[in-house]
Enzyme design. Structure first.
Site, PDB file in Angstrom:
ATOM      1  N   ARG A   1      -9.312  -0.609 -20.155  1.00  0.00           N
ATOM      2  CA  ARG A   1      -9.586  -2.035 -20.322  1.00  0.00           C
ATOM      3  C   ARG A   1      -9.356  -2.748 -18.989  1.00  0.00           C
ATOM      4  O   ARG A   1      -8.374  -2.480 -18.296  1.00  0.00           O
ATOM      5  CB  ARG A   1      -8.654  -2.610 -21.387  1.00  0.00           C
TER       6      ARG A   1
ATOM      7  N   GLY B   1      -5.541   0.388  -8.738  1.00  0.00           N
ATOM      8  CA  GLY B   1      -5.079   0.044  -7.391  1.00  0.00           C
ATOM      9  C   GLY B   1      -5.500   1.042  -6.335  1.00  0.00           C
ATOM     10  O   GLY B   1      -5.663   0.678  -5.171  1.00  0.00           O
ATOM     11  N   GLU B   2      -5.658   2.276  -6.707  1.00  0.00           N
ATOM     12  CA  GLU B   2      -5.882   3.313  -5.701  1.00  0.00           C
ATOM     13  C   GLU B   2      -7.232   3.997  -5.807  1.00  0.00           C
ATOM     14  O   GLU B   2      -7.770   4.481  -4.809  1.00  0.00           O
ATOM     15  CB  GLU B   2      -4.747   4.347  -5.780  1.00  0.00           C
TER      16      GLU B   2
ATOM     17  N   LYS C   1      -5.791   1.090 -17.575  1.00  0.00           N
ATOM     18  CA  LYS C   1      -5.339   2.153 -16.677  1.00  0.00           C
ATOM     19  C   LYS C   1      -5.352   1.601 -15.261  1.00  0.00           C
ATOM     20  O   LYS C   1      -5.705   0.462 -15.023  1.00  0.00           O
ATOM     21  CB  LYS C   1      -6.243   3.381 -16.817  1.00  0.00           C
ATOM     22  N   GLY C   2      -4.941   2.414 -14.315  1.00  0.00           N
ATOM     23  CA  GLY C   2      -4.759   1.902 -12.964  1.00  0.00           C
ATOM     24  C   GLY C   2      -6.052   1.748 -12.190  1.00  0.00           C
ATOM     25  O   GLY C   2      -6.983   2.536 -12.334  1.00  0.00           O
TER      26      GLY C   2
ATOM     27  N   PHE D   1       0.811  -1.224   0.000  1.00  0.00           N
ATOM     28  CA  PHE D   1       0.000   0.000   0.000  1.00  0.00           C
ATOM     29  C   PHE D   1       0.843   1.272   0.000  1.00  0.00           C
ATOM     30  O   PHE D   1       0.396   2.315   0.468  1.00  0.00           O
ATOM     31  CB  PHE D   1      -0.948   0.025   1.208  1.00  0.00           C
TER      32      PHE D   1
END
Lengths: 320, 724
Positions: free
Chosen positions: B613, B688-689, B685-686, B233
């Protein structure tokens, strides 16, 4: 954790004859040994002692080594007790922790648990950082300038409400003590938490059969939904006849240095009709003697609300 | 929908994390931490500790391990323990005891007596605000304050004066710790080739660079291994104190050393999220069109000023179209544990403030908060002419409103028995970034392939993504691809940071696959090879030519080769000069507050995301759900409470609350799935956050809807909602 000697006496007599610290479920003792808060040289594993059995034929009689989970699941256990147990800790801890050990669990005060800090309970005379420190979780009843730590047990609150007594045994013999009288407020000896004598062992918990005991509940308010100590809790039991409260038992947790009976609330309830007005009036008597700290002043309001909620849930039937 | 490839190992206990590694002769280290917040260590009496059973070494600033200053291009300076007698925060590593067993080391560590010359410590964010400093310029050189004004407008105040409706409020967020399940730990083993360090981290190459600098050896002498990471994290980007100390002690003692932080030590001897204070002013016309925005931010930072939690620039410049904008970022240096990256650094606390303020504006305008957001939709960050490559935030809101039943919401909330029920919503945005990445693909004679890169999968699902993208790029089933991560022996790439790993590593996988297939075809048609002289092509894991075909394994066997490898590298290019790139989302939640005892509990939540995607729905959903749980935690539970003396009052998992299962209802996650191939060839694209970004404000806004009480700080606790 310091090196220690571990033995497992097979009989109560053998346990009483050996000086040392009793180990039952270990959920308090081992935890505090790892933190160096408790450093016993000799630990006596008492789990093989025959202090078992749950009997609901005349009130409730429970062997001191019965696990919290087993008592909670046993049919016929008074609702306030089983609910208080189920709302305690986690299933894993409830599977291990004994009822006798639960009653003797140590406070969760952050300063007690940290040997780098002063604590009058751990090191008499060293001081109490909680009085002017992080005291949101601390007591508004029964505290002193030397200690404001709360008693952490849920089920002790329910047991005190239901007039439970405990059986104690030592080499000097047996005695029975009302749980309410067993606990000691800190005063100027916060290291003395109860009436337990050196070498004495809790063998049994007994709750008398009373009309109000079966009509009881326990409400616990906390910062998350599970696995968390009480910010405030209330055990309530009512004997109601024809819509009128004949007798009442009310105790609070999370707010006091010992499981805290509220006789003024009980007195106010007696003779009143069941209903919100009676409950609010009675709850307003709960905090007359409260002494608020900087971080826990909100508990005065929260306790009154918790009592009202518990009484409503008890009398409206069902839980939401 | 592919299940996580490493799940069977994890749920059966077979995944070996850093501290699970054991070696013959291994010794155990335990850290000693400071118990003052500021001052000098005058003396450390280690006599008793040194003579305790099993003790092999007691290290301190007076008897330090050999460690050198560490600075890397990626992370800048990283603090190395025991090199001086200064204490800058409570719980700083000041000693290290190594013994034959863990218990002996822990017991001896308790015997170390420390004498301090204590100095007054600055530990209060509120007190420090008066002497706050301007934050240093950000990495791209932009200053900590900026003002963008419409033509003819002289000042931001003039813009507010011209705004018919203005809301202004100050918000604050609590310091936090990552509280990953795996505490920071390491096992270090020296051999002829140098040192191997097993330690959870976010990218093996980062660990190699930092350890090499600290140990004063070449990077080729450091081997970093972390195939499994128990949560990072952002908190395992830098090398941890136990890793530095284990590596140095293992060298000094000539035997393997294991060191792990105790849970309570994790809260201070690492780094966490800063406290923030944010003042928001929003000006709008009666139709809800924003005229001016001002976002002034303060964050705590350690005395070394090593990290800024950037709450204003990353949110208020990006979220809404406005003609006039003023932003500032200040820092408040304190004698508290260091701050660092933590899931959505800047965006998460920043969005709590901005999206609460937008909700307050909606109330002031008597307007639906979704409608207000849609009316101010931005096509580019304020003051920039680079439009977003792909943005479907409005669709996120429309889809989300329908799925969540937003039409049932009333401005006053509703009641259900003794529960007050409210709904809240917030926007979420997180920049789409990409880091350079290299990936090696090996085709093997048994018709399987291996995809390797040095980054890590601390639960993100990257390992599974590598197998899927590897299979797709090689045109073979994903179960024929073995993904490998977490070893500095692999090419550097796939670092777990900034929500970049999938986009960065997947692009490199595609390039490596193209290369290895080219090389394979070259081999196939070389002299004496099976396809010499014919035109060859590749499809479905087979080489085709001259009317026949061989699988790549058959071809390799025919050539008497065990394998064929190629490496592909990718890096961000000039796309950032053409567009802005972000992931977007609309986050909804329903909160219930008890009428009597005022507990706030989330009863439903939904996130709808436009994040390019989605490579694997199952692990992507888990990523987002985990982020949303983080947001609930920030909103209702998490706060590291520092006392005046700098000591954390709740440094264990009983006192530092994170949600338990009972706090979390079913989570609905929906993806819009617009590939963003302007950002990278894979179109991902991301994620995770971004799941955590909008959640805290959505909860706070739902609490307001339920109770009419606006709480402008997080976490929101029972006493905030008591009204007598």
């Amino acid at each position: 954790m310091r090196p220690f000697e571990l033995t497992a006496p097979a009989t109560v007599d053998a346990a009483l004859a050996t000086p040392g610290t009793f180990l039952a479920g270990g959920t308090t003792l081992v935890d505090l040994m790892k933190l160096n808060v408790l450093t016993p040289q000799h630990v006596l594993d008492i789990n093989e002692l025959p202090l078992r059995g749950i009997d609901t034929s005349a009130g409730l009689r429970v062997g001191a080594l019965e696990r919290m989970a087993d008592i909670a699941a046993h049919p016929g256990v008074y609702p306030a007790i089983s609910r208080a147990l189920l709302l305690s800790a986690s299933q894993q801890l409830r599977n291990m922790a004994s009822i006798g050990g639960n009653l003797l669990q140590r406070t969760r005060c952050t300063y007690f648990r940290d040997v780098a800090m002063p604590c009058n309970k751990r090191e008499p005379g060293s001081g109490c950082p909680a009085v002017n420190g992080a005291n949101r979780m601390h007591a508004i009843f029964g505290a002193s300038e030397h200690c404001v730590a709360t008693h952490a047990s849920d089920v002790a609150v329910a047991l005190v409400a239901l007039d439970a007594e405990i059986r104690l045994v030592s080499e000097d013999g047996e005695r029975v003590v009302a749980l309410r009288d067993f606990y000691r407020q800190p005063g100027d000896t916060p290291d003395v938490e109860n009436d337990l004598r050196p070498g004495e062992l809790i063998t049994e918990v007994h709750v008398p059969r009373k009309d109000w005991a079966a009509h009881s509940t326990y409400v616990k308010v906390r910062d998350r939904q599970s696995y968390e100590f009480a910010l405030c809790s209330a055990a309530v039991a009512l004997d109601v006849q024809d819509g009128r409260i004949v007798d009442a038992r009310v105790a609070a947790g999370g707010v006091a240095t010992v499981p805290w009976r509220l006789p003024a609330v009980e007195e106010s309830l007696r003779g009143k009709p069941v209903g919100l007005a009676s409950f609010e009036e009675a709850a307003s008597k709960a905090v007359d003697t409260a002494e608020l700290l900087a971080g826990n002043a909100f508990k005065a309001s929260l306790l009154k609300r918790t009592i009202v909620r518990a009484l409503l849930e008890l009398t409206e039937g069902g839980l939401r | 929908m592919t299940s996580r490839v490493d799940a069977p190992l994890k749920v059966t206990g077979q995944a070996r994390y850093g501290a699970d590694h054991n070696f013959p002769g291994m010794a155990y280290g335990y850290l000693v931490l400071s118990t003052i917040a500021r001052g000098r260590i005058v003396a450390m009496d280690v006599t008793a500790a040194k003579s305790a059973p099993g003790v092999l070494g007691v290290y301190s600033p007076f008897d330090p391990l050999e460690l050198h200053a560490v600075s890397t291009p990626m992370l800048g300076e990283t603090w190395v323990p025991l090199q001086d007698d200064q204490v800058a925060y409570y719980g700083q590593a000041i000693g290290f005891v190594v013994a034959e067993t863990f218990e002996q080391a822990r017991d001896a560590a308790m015997l170390v007596e420390v004498s301090y010359q204590a100095l007054p410590a600055a530990t209060s964010m509120a007190d420090g605000m008066a002497t706050a400093e301007d934050a240093p310029p950000s990495r791209d050189g932009s200053p900590s304050s900026l003002e963008i004004l419409a033509p003819g407008v002289e000042s931001i105040d003039e813009a507010f004066a011209a705004s018919p409706v203005v809301v202004e409020a100050t918000y604050s967020t609590a310091p936090q710790n990552h509280a990953a399940m795996e505490p920071h730990s390491a096992v270090a083993v020296w051999g002829d080739g140098g040192v191997t360090v097993y330690s959870g981290n976010q990218g093996a190459m980062l660990q190699v660079m930092e350890l090499a600098a600290a140990l004063g050896v070449g990077p080729e002498r450091v081997h970093a291994v972390n195939p499994f990471v128990g949560g990072a994290f952002g908190g395992k980007g830098r090398t941890s104190a136990p890793a530095f100390l284990a590596a140095a002690a293992a060298r000094a003692l000539g035997r393997p050393v294991k060191a792990a932080l105790a849970r309570e030590q994790v809260f201070t001897a690492t780094a966490g999220r800063a406290a923030t204070v944010q003042k928001l002013t929003l000006g709008a016309d009666h139709q809800g069109t924003l005229i001016a925005m001002r976002h002034d931010s303060w964050c705590s930072t350690a005395m070394d000023r090593s990290f800024v939690e950037p709450t204003s620039h990353g949110t208020s410049r990006e979220y809404y179209a406005t003609q006039n904008l003023a932003l500032s970022q200040k820092i408040v240096p304190l004698n508290l544990p260091p701050t660092t990256f933590m899931r959505a650094p800047g965006e998460a606390p920043g969005s709590f403030a901005l999206e609460s303020a937008i909700d307050e504006l909606a109330v002031a305008l008597n307007m639906d908060p979704i409608e207000l957001r849609l009316r101010n939709n931005a096509t580019a960050p304020v003051g920039k002419d680079l439009q977003w490559s792909s943005k479907h935030l409005d669709e996120c809101f429309h889809v989300g409103a329908a799925r969540f039943g937003w039409a049932q919401r009333t401005p006053q909330g509703r009641t259900d028995g003794d529960w007050l029920v409210g709904m809240g919503v917030a926007s979420a945005l997180f920049p789409a970034l990409r880091f350079p990445a290299s990936v090696e693909i090996t085709l093997r004679a048994d018709d399987t392939a291996v995809v390797s890169t040095g980054g890590s999968d601390p639960g993100t699902g990257l390992l599974t993504v590598l197998s899927l993208v590897g299979g797709e790029s090689l045109d073979i089933a994903a179960d024929r691809v073995t993904p490998r991560l977490g070893d500095s022996a692999y090419p550097p790439g796939g670092m777990s940071a900034g929500s970049t790993a999938t986009a960065s590593a997947s692009t490199a996988v595609m390039i490596a696959a193209t290369q290895v297939i080219d090389d394979l075809l070259g081999l196939a048609s070389a002299p004496d090879a099976p396809f010499h002289g014919v035109e060859v092509s590749y499809e479905g894991g087979r080489v085709l030519g001259g009317g026949r075909s061989l699988s790549f394994g058959e071809l390799l066997r025919a050539l008497d080769r065990e394998s064929l490898s190629a490496t592909g590298s990718s890096a961000p290019g000039d796309e950032y000069t053409k567009h802005s790139f972000s992931s977007f989302g609309a986050q909804f939640c329903e909160v219930r507050v008890h009428r009597w005892t005022r507990e706030a509990r989330v009863s439903r939540m939904l996130g709808v995301f436009d994040a390019g995607r989605i490579i694997n729905e199952k692990t992507a959903r888990s990523q987002i759900a985990g982020g949303m749980i983080w947001g609930v935690s920030a909103a209702l539970h998490e706060a590291l409470e520092f006392e005046a003396g700098g000591r954390p009052a709740n440094a264990d998992l009983a006192g530092y609350l994170v949600p338990v299962n009972a706090d979390i209802p079913d989570i609905d996650v929906h993806f819009l799935r617009y590939p963003d191939t302007l950002h990278n060839a894979v179109g991902a694209k991301g994620i995770g956050e971004i799941g955590t970004v909008g959640m805290a404000a959505a909860v706070a806004n739902a609490v307001y809807n339920a109770t009419g009480i606006r709480v402008r700080h997080i976490p929101i606790t029972i006493e905030d909602l008591l009204i007598d």
